[in-house]
Scaffold this motif. Structure first.
Motif, PDB file in Angstrom:
ATOM      1  N   PHE B 229      10.957  -4.974  -5.527  1.00 52.37           N
ATOM      2  CA  PHE B 229      11.309  -6.113  -4.636  1.00 52.37           C
ATOM      3  C   PHE B 229      11.414  -5.760  -2.928  1.00 52.37           C
ATOM      4  CE2 PHE B 229      14.870  -7.921  -2.280  1.00 52.37           C
ATOM      5  CZ  PHE B 229      14.693  -9.247  -2.081  1.00 52.37           C
ATOM      6  N   PHE B 230      11.786  -4.612  -2.635  1.00 57.50           N
ATOM      7  CA  PHE B 230      11.659  -4.125  -1.168  1.00 57.50           C
ATOM      8  C   PHE B 230      10.239  -3.806  -0.740  1.00 57.50           C
ATOM      9  CE2 PHE B 230      15.971  -2.334  -2.656  1.00 57.50           C
ATOM     10  CZ  PHE B 230      16.601  -3.479  -2.097  1.00 57.50           C
ATOM     11  N   TYR B 231       9.412  -3.408  -1.336  1.00 58.94           N
ATOM     12  CA  TYR B 231       8.154  -3.310  -0.896  1.00 58.94           C
ATOM     13  C   TYR B 231       7.728  -4.821  -0.931  1.00 58.94           C
ATOM     14  CZ  TYR B 231       3.275  -2.533  -1.213  1.00 58.94           C
ATOM     15  OH  TYR B 231       1.766  -2.328  -0.991  1.00 58.94           O
ATOM     16  N   THR B 232       7.629  -5.481  -1.543  1.00 56.94           N
ATOM     17  CA  THR B 232       7.114  -6.621  -1.495  1.00 56.94           C
ATOM     18  C   THR B 232       7.606  -7.681  -0.381  1.00 56.94           C
ATOM     19  OG1 THR B 232       6.856  -7.038  -3.794  1.00 56.94           O
ATOM     20  CG2 THR B 232       6.229  -9.058  -2.935  1.00 56.94           C
ATOM     21  N   THR B 233       9.073  -7.390  -0.121  1.00 54.06           N
ATOM     22  CA  THR B 233       9.807  -8.187   0.885  1.00 54.06           C
ATOM     23  C   THR B 233       9.093  -7.581   2.360  1.00 54.06           C
ATOM     24  OG1 THR B 233      11.659  -8.493  -0.694  1.00 54.06           O
ATOM     25  CG2 THR B 233      12.019  -8.820   2.039  1.00 54.06           C
ATOM     26  N   ILE B 234       8.849  -6.520   2.352  1.00 55.31           N
ATOM     27  CA  ILE B 234       8.479  -5.652   3.813  1.00 55.31           C
ATOM     28  C   ILE B 234       6.963  -6.020   3.683  1.00 55.31           C
ATOM     29  CG2 ILE B 234       7.963  -3.633   4.761  1.00 55.31           C
ATOM     30  CD1 ILE B 234      10.724  -2.465   3.553  1.00 55.31           C
ATOM     31  N   TYR B 235       6.228  -5.453   2.699  1.00 52.72           N
ATOM     32  CA  TYR B 235       4.663  -5.613   3.093  1.00 52.72           C
ATOM     33  C   TYR B 235       3.870  -7.047   2.488  1.00 52.72           C
ATOM     34  CZ  TYR B 235       5.557  -0.951   3.579  1.00 52.72           C
ATOM     35  OH  TYR B 235       6.371   0.336   4.141  1.00 52.72           O
ATOM     36  N   GLU B 236       4.530  -7.720   1.717  1.00 51.44           N
ATOM     37  CA  GLU B 236       4.146  -9.083   1.370  1.00 51.44           C
ATOM     38  C   GLU B 236       2.730  -9.035   0.684  1.00 51.44           C
ATOM     39  OE1 GLU B 236       4.195 -11.053   5.190  1.00 51.44           O
ATOM     40  OE2 GLU B 236       6.652 -11.176   4.933  1.00 51.44           O
ATOM     41  N   ASN B 237       2.559  -7.975   0.228  1.00 48.39           N
ATOM     42  CA  ASN B 237       1.264  -8.022  -0.862  1.00 48.39           C
ATOM     43  C   ASN B 237       1.288  -7.288  -2.091  1.00 48.39           C
ATOM     44  OD1 ASN B 237      -0.188  -5.377  -0.317  1.00 48.39           O
ATOM     45  ND2 ASN B 237       0.506  -5.957   1.699  1.00 48.39           N
ATOM     46  N   THR B 238       0.454  -7.651  -2.879  1.00 43.36           N
ATOM     47  CA  THR B 238       0.320  -6.439  -4.049  1.00 43.36           C
ATOM     48  C   THR B 238      -1.250  -6.662  -4.607  1.00 43.36           C
ATOM     49  OG1 THR B 238       1.219  -5.755  -6.144  1.00 43.36           O
ATOM     50  CG2 THR B 238       0.940  -8.092  -5.797  1.00 43.36           C
ATOM     51  N   GLN B 239      -1.694  -5.647  -5.586  1.00 45.96           N
ATOM     52  CA  GLN B 239      -2.636  -5.745  -6.146  1.00 45.96           C
ATOM     53  C   GLN B 239      -2.730  -4.896  -7.640  1.00 45.96           C
ATOM     54  OE1 GLN B 239      -4.911  -4.176  -2.510  1.00 45.96           O
ATOM     55  NE2 GLN B 239      -6.360  -3.586  -4.251  1.00 45.96           N
ATOM     56  N   PHE B 240      -3.600  -4.941  -8.105  1.00 42.26           N
ATOM     57  CA  PHE B 240      -3.572  -4.353  -9.549  1.00 42.26           C
ATOM     58  C   PHE B 240      -3.365  -2.922  -9.363  1.00 42.26           C
ATOM     59  CE2 PHE B 240      -7.442  -1.932 -10.345  1.00 42.26           C
ATOM     60  CZ  PHE B 240      -8.249  -2.437  -9.105  1.00 42.26           C
ATOM     61  N   ASN B 241      -3.913  -2.394  -8.425  1.00 40.46           N
ATOM     62  CA  ASN B 241      -3.806  -0.679  -8.314  1.00 40.46           C
ATOM     63  C   ASN B 241      -2.517  -0.629  -7.150  1.00 40.46           C
ATOM     64  OD1 ASN B 241      -4.959  -1.520  -5.943  1.00 40.46           O
ATOM     65  ND2 ASN B 241      -6.769  -0.356  -6.188  1.00 40.46           N
ATOM     66  N   VAL B 242      -1.657  -1.444  -6.922  1.00 35.62           N
ATOM     67  CA  VAL B 242      -0.777  -1.129  -6.020  1.00 35.62           C
ATOM     68  C   VAL B 242       0.037   0.067  -6.461  1.00 35.62           C
ATOM     69  CG1 VAL B 242       1.015  -2.526  -6.820  1.00 35.62           C
ATOM     70  CG2 VAL B 242       1.020  -1.829  -4.433  1.00 35.62           C
ATOM     71  N   GLY B 243       0.300   0.253  -7.741  1.00 30.26           N
ATOM     72  CA  GLY B 243       1.238   1.385  -8.282  1.00 30.26           C
ATOM     73  C   GLY B 243       0.491   2.778  -8.070  1.00 30.26           C
ATOM     74  N   PHE B 244      -0.716   2.894  -7.857  1.00 25.43           N
ATOM     75  CA  PHE B 244      -1.357   4.213  -7.908  1.00 25.43           C
ATOM     76  C   PHE B 244      -0.789   5.025  -6.657  1.00 25.43           C
ATOM     77  CE2 PHE B 244      -4.755   7.294  -6.896  1.00 25.43           C
ATOM     78  CZ  PHE B 244      -4.830   7.926  -8.125  1.00 25.43           C
ATOM     79  N   ASN B 245      -0.967   4.578  -5.517  1.00 24.69           N
ATOM     80  CA  ASN B 245      -0.589   5.218  -4.577  1.00 24.69           C
ATOM     81  C   ASN B 245       0.804   5.381  -4.331  1.00 24.69           C
ATOM     82  OD1 ASN B 245      -3.202   5.680  -3.473  1.00 24.69           O
ATOM     83  ND2 ASN B 245      -3.287   3.796  -2.261  1.00 24.69           N
ATOM     84  N   LEU B 246       1.482   4.419  -4.458  1.00 27.21           N
ATOM     85  CA  LEU B 246       3.042   4.306  -4.337  1.00 27.21           C
ATOM     86  C   LEU B 246       3.519   5.271  -5.646  1.00 27.21           C
ATOM     87  CD1 LEU B 246       4.973   2.527  -2.633  1.00 27.21           C
ATOM     88  CD2 LEU B 246       2.673   1.896  -2.567  1.00 27.21           C
ATOM     89  N   GLY B 247       2.927   5.102  -6.678  1.00 31.18           N
ATOM     90  CA  GLY B 247       3.316   6.121  -7.790  1.00 31.18           C
ATOM     91  C   GLY B 247       3.071   7.680  -7.601  1.00 31.18           C
ATOM     92  N   ILE B 248       1.843   7.981  -6.980  1.00 31.93           N
ATOM     93  CA  ILE B 248       1.634   9.182  -6.409  1.00 31.93           C
ATOM     94  C   ILE B 248       2.663   9.684  -5.423  1.00 31.93           C
ATOM     95  CG2 ILE B 248      -0.110  10.904  -5.243  1.00 31.93           C
ATOM     96  CD1 ILE B 248      -1.202  10.244  -7.845  1.00 31.93           C
ATOM     97  N   ALA B 249       2.675   8.932  -4.584  1.00 35.80           N
ATOM     98  CA  ALA B 249       3.901   9.344  -3.480  1.00 35.80           C
ATOM     99  C   ALA B 249       5.403   9.423  -4.156  1.00 35.80           C
ATOM    100  CB  ALA B 249       4.009   8.226  -2.400  1.00 35.80           C
TER     101      ALA B 249
END
Lengths: 383, 317
Positions: B229-249
């Protein structure tokens, strides 16, 4: 008729028969259909670039096939997602398909570079409608596309100064902040923008943000701290949209100008209000400004697209380069390669298209200026 | 290297680093909670996050009917939309995390299968989810509507206290505090801590292991949903692989802080967010990942169990 004459006649008759057989067998073996591949992003983050271009190829080939030619053209699609890695994976398959005698593409420079090894080995000619990186046709570059790569538009040596000019337009004492996305295209465009920016004003900062980055807050902070009043972005639409939103949210009120990678029809929808007034360039003139109303109606009928997107002009031209060669009876990869390299072709704008030894269009081509207004990208004129 | 930006924009970089870091921290709870209980890495957590971001898009566009380019909304309507998005994403992520546990872990655990099998099972689930969304969205990124107008409380020493940033920071800290209290003070929290100390002894003490494991996955899902929710509110976008980079971080944050440790995840995320901001500012954005992972390797060389790893051991014994 003496004995010698009879012998000569017999040899001539036999040769004629043999030749006739060969000619007949060649004629019967001539393909009734050849395949041209369109290669570019059809899915993925940069899909709009390919989806904007594809109708140009569809229309050119539909026009040709409608004339009931002896050899028809089939258009196939290869989706390399504007991604060099994907392109490297699919290019061997395209090269191995013997029916394919030419490639309209690729759309992106990284895709082109990674497709070269397969296509050079297979002698498969490429005519790109939008890959602008200078290195692709640089005689000194080890990964150039010679002798199979050609493009029907100006490269980034022309686009970069135009980007600087459009960015600085109306700005007193321009202070440039140049950001690229570390791709073949983005890094090259930024590099070629530097000298022009130094001439036009001051470069107060540069940065490279990897394509696909979610958070642009750090670079936005740097831009704001630098006092820049013109941000030049060399990258693609998705990241350009994220960057401009982050910049506007951080309070930056200066100019944001970007190259053709960002100039896709989905841009206004992605940026929302943050994109208003965003300045763009592209080595292309909109198709609807170059053709008659009748031709535009035929385009819409053939493709279902009412307003042609960017690079329809160059994709239409690229397709017509192949069509001209096929009309001349060049139906093999080797025939297409020599025809494209040596021929002179008609562009939709009326200009002649002829390629130099390394695949660039001789005499260059115009770079257009565009601006985002509401939910549209308007063409301003030649930059 | 550009040190001048650090001196002139120090607090701005800190604020952005904290906001980003807390998003990492919330996701890293999905890793650290499960690791604490099962000693397994829940690789599917990054895709739980991805599904969370899409669920917000679904709620805002399809359920509430806001177009992507809609004007920001205000008052009760805004509060309702944001709350529904937050709660919806948390519930979707919690349910999905529980489903992941049921499908990818429980049966393998029941059969006493090798840990590697569970690891592969989790990776398989992760790939299944991301590829499904790739096909569903034609790999195209999706933009979410800007419902919240990004007004600012004011600027202090160059730091712009924007509503979305402040909201993410305050709410994330509140979620951490609540979770910390729950784990350390509640009966169910005690059960989680007991299982993390000894699965066998917990079972002998009458703790329902499956229930605790499911609860742990659900909690990880809830915090990951909040992060979405906070990610979408701040960055206002998503895609199928959004979890990859965020997940690694987030996984990096969990390891940095000491995986299995709640407070470690919190501080690990903060450290990572700040590190990324300052590395980008000083060295250039292209050096961000290099710097972050170099620091991670150095930390692990000095303290193999992460910054808070020792503390975990102490609480466990």
């Amino acid at each position: 008729m003496n004995k010698n004459s009879k012998h000569v006649l017999a040899v001539v008759a036999a040769s004629a028969l043999a030749l006739g057989t060969v000619v007949t067998s060649q004629a019967s073996a001539a393909p009734k259909e050849v395949t041209i591949m369109f290669q570019g992003p059809l899915t993925g983050g940069d899909a709009q670039l390919g989806q904007d271009q594809l109708p140009g190829a569809i229309f050119a080939i539909a026009e040709y096939n409608a004339t009931n030619p002896k050899v028809k053209i089939k258009l196939e699609k290869a989706d390399s997602q504007c991604d060099g890695t994907v392109a490297a994976n699919i290019a061997p398959g395209v090269a191995a398909n013997k029916k394919v005698i030419g490639v309209i593409g690729t759309s992106c420079s990284g895709e082109a570079r990674n497709s070269f090894p397969s296509y050079i080995a297979a002698g498969l000619t490429m005519v790109s409608p939008s890959a602008t990186a200078v290195g692709l046709t640089d005689p000194k570059a080890p990964d150039r596309g010679y002798p199979i790569f050609h493009r029907v538009l100006a490269n980034d040596k022309f686009q970069a100064p135009a980007l600087v000019k459009v960015g600085a337009k109306g700005v007193t004492s321009p202070k440039f902040y140049i950001v690229d996305d570390l791709t073949t295209y983005g890094a090259g465009l930024a590099l070629y923008a530097m000298p022009a920016a130094k001439k036009a004003g001051t470069i107060v900062g540069t940065d490279s943000v990897t394509k696909g980055t979610a958070d642009y807050s750090s670079v936005s902070t740097k831009v704001k701290a630098s006092g820049a009043n013109v941000v030049l972005y060399a990258g693609y639409t998705q990241d350009g949209a994220k960057f401009v939103k982050s910049l506007r949210d951080s309070g930056y009120t200066g100019v944001f100008a970007a190259g053709d990678g960002v100039n896709t029809s989905d841009l206004p929808g992605l940026t929302g209000k943050a994109g208003e007034g965003l300045r763009l360039v592209a080595p292309d003139v909109p198709f609807d400004l170059l053709v008659t109303k009748e031709k535009l109606a035929a385009f819409t009928k053939a493709t279902g697209v009412k307003v042609p997107g960017l690079y329809v002009t160059s994709t239409y031209d690229a397709a017509n380069v192949f069509i001209a060669c096929i009309k001349k009876g060049k139906l093999t990869r080797a025939g297409i390669q020599s025809c494209v390299a040596q021929g002179t072709f008609d562009g939709v704008s009326g200009a002649k298209i002829k390629f130099d030894r390394y695949g660039d269009i001789i005499g260059g081509a115009p770079v257009g200026e565009f601006v985002v207004k509401g939910d549209k990208i308007d063409y301003v004129g030649i930059a | 290297m550009n040190f001048s930006v650090v001196t002139s924009q120090f607090w701005a970089l800190c604020l952005q680093g904290v906001a980003l870091g807390l998003i990492y921290s919330l996701i890293s709870l999905g890793y650290t909670m499960v690791y604490g209980v099962l000693r397994l890495i829940n690789f599917a957590n990054s895709e739980v996050f991805m599904v969370g971001t899409f669920s917000i898009l679904f709620i805002q566009v399809s359920v509430l009917g806001h177009a992507v380019n809609v004007d920001p909304i205000h008052g009760i309507q805004l509060l309702g939309a944001l709350l529904l998005s937050l709660v919806g994403a948390m519930l979707v992520c919690a349910l999905l995390a529980m489903l992941v546990e049921l499908v990818a872990y429980r049966r393998l655990r029941a059969h006493g299968t090798n840990r590697l099998a569970s690891l592969i099972s989790a990776i398989g689930t992760s790939i299944f989810l991301s590829e499904s969304f790739r096909i569903f969205t034609h790999s195209r990124p999706q933009t979410s509507p800007r419902l919240l107008e990004k007004w600012t409380f004011g600027e202090i020493a160059g730091a712009n206290f924007r509503i979305d940033t402040v909201m993410a920071i305050v709410a994330s800290i509140a979620i951490f505090f609540a979770l910390d209290q729950f784990v350390n003070r509640s009966r169910l929290g005690a059960a989680i801590r007991a299982v993390s100390m000894s699965e066998e002894n917990s079972r002998l003490m009458g703790i329902n292991l499956n229930r605790v494991v499911t609860l742990t996955f659900a909690i990880g899902g809830l915090t990951t949903g909040a992060a979405a929710f906070f990610y979408t509110t701040i960055y206002e976008n998503t895609q199928f692989n959004v979890g990859f980079n965020l997940g690694i971080a987030a996984f990096t944050a969990a390891v940095l802080g000491g995986i299995g440790n709640l407070r470690g995840a919190f501080y690990g995320g903060l450290a990572l967010g700040l590190l990324e901001q300052f590395a980008s500012a000083i060295l250039g954005s292209q050096w961000k990942a290099v710097t972050v992972f170099l620091v991670l390797v150095l930390v692990l060389l000095i303290k193999p169990s992460g910054i808070f790893g020792e503390a975990v051991q102490q609480t466990r014994t």
